[in-house]
Enzyme design. Sequence first.
Site, mmCIF file in Angstrom:
data_model
loop_
_atom_site.group_PDB
_atom_site.id
_atom_site.type_symbol
_atom_site.label_atom_id
_atom_site.label_comp_id
_atom_site.label_asym_id
_atom_site.label_seq_id
_atom_site.Cartn_x
_atom_site.Cartn_y
_atom_site.Cartn_z
ATOM 1 N N SER A 192 -2.622 22.803 -17.361
ATOM 2 C CA SER A 192 -1.914 22.656 -16.085
ATOM 3 C C SER A 192 -0.966 21.465 -16.160
ATOM 4 O O SER A 192 -1.412 20.315 -16.280
ATOM 5 C CB SER A 192 -2.919 22.453 -14.943
ATOM 6 O OG SER A 192 -3.728 23.586 -14.797
ATOM 7 N N LYS A 251 0.005 28.238 -10.535
ATOM 8 C CA LYS A 251 -1.250 27.491 -10.682
ATOM 9 C C LYS A 251 -1.366 26.427 -9.599
ATOM 10 O O LYS A 251 -2.459 26.179 -9.067
ATOM 11 C CB LYS A 251 -1.316 26.854 -12.067
ATOM 12 C CG LYS A 251 -2.555 25.985 -12.298
ATOM 13 C CD LYS A 251 -3.850 26.788 -12.159
ATOM 14 C CE LYS A 251 -5.094 25.907 -12.298
ATOM 15 N NZ LYS A 251 -5.336 25.421 -13.653
ATOM 16 N N LYS A 263 -5.294 15.559 -10.210
ATOM 17 C CA LYS A 263 -4.035 15.649 -10.957
ATOM 18 C C LYS A 263 -3.215 16.842 -10.480
ATOM 19 O O LYS A 263 -2.002 16.742 -10.238
ATOM 20 C CB LYS A 263 -4.319 15.783 -12.454
ATOM 21 C CG LYS A 263 -3.079 15.918 -13.328
ATOM 22 C CD LYS A 263 -3.376 16.577 -14.658
ATOM 23 C CE LYS A 263 -3.629 18.062 -14.495
ATOM 24 N NZ LYS A 263 -3.747 18.791 -15.791
#
Length: 286
Positions: free
Chosen positions: A91, A165, A233
């Site tokens: 990611s 995502k 994150k």
Amino acid sequence: MTTLTLLGTGLMGAPMARNLVAAGHDVTVWNRSIEKARAIDGARVAETPSDAVAGAQVVISMLSDGPTSGAIQDSAMDAFAKDAIWVEMGSIKPAEARAHAERLLPRGLGYVDAPVSGGTKGAEGATLAIMAGGDATHFAAVEGVLSALGRPVHVGPVGAGQLSKLANQAIVACTIGAVAEAMLLLEKGGADPAAVRSALKGGFADSVILQQHGERMTERNFVPGGLTKFQIKDLDNVLDEAGGLGLELPAVTAINDRFKVVRDQMDGGDMDHSALFLELLSRNGL
């Protein structure tokens, strides 16, 4: 059979590598801690990123973030096989994906950003949701490999996979918050949370998060699948992307602040992200 390399054999990368070996591919693995790479039976272990990518038709990255992925690309740039395709399954920011693709293109290298959802269980069971961005030709070239890991879907140009995502992570985080509140309400009200989760199966409120993370919360089992620090994150990236689009996302902002309490005040960065339940307990003096 495809000759491929997987970089990063951590919680997610290790079971993914095993599934690629089981599917009959010729797999090379590399990890910064080489002992983790050596645990992948049936795969060749590379000592360096350059050694790892040499000769590989497909290079899969499951590294921690965009800067790390970019640094590994730089270190191995002269070792890539002609017409190899880099598949970014970690990611990272959509802008980072686009920058990586632009840097690889003059070298004749393809790029697909294909982050995943499903956690360690999805990685182990080869049932990951795979959101792939990139040129349709490049996606077609790697679709068979990705199908050994889960269900790949082409969602648009380079960067669209990472944007998908981010949307996924926003939904996951906010749903974890809702499930935590529901589980606590059930506990304190005297209902059996496990029985209620069973009763809700197939209904409008049912979800994988309700069933899996609801159980984790009830059992106080926060052994990591998806880490809290990585959830943060991703949510930071969601808010950065939203800011660039001039958008305010109040639910994501609030839930991210709560995850940061788990990380910064409760030493929970390496706990499963369902440990948000602990922040809720603390907030309620429990």
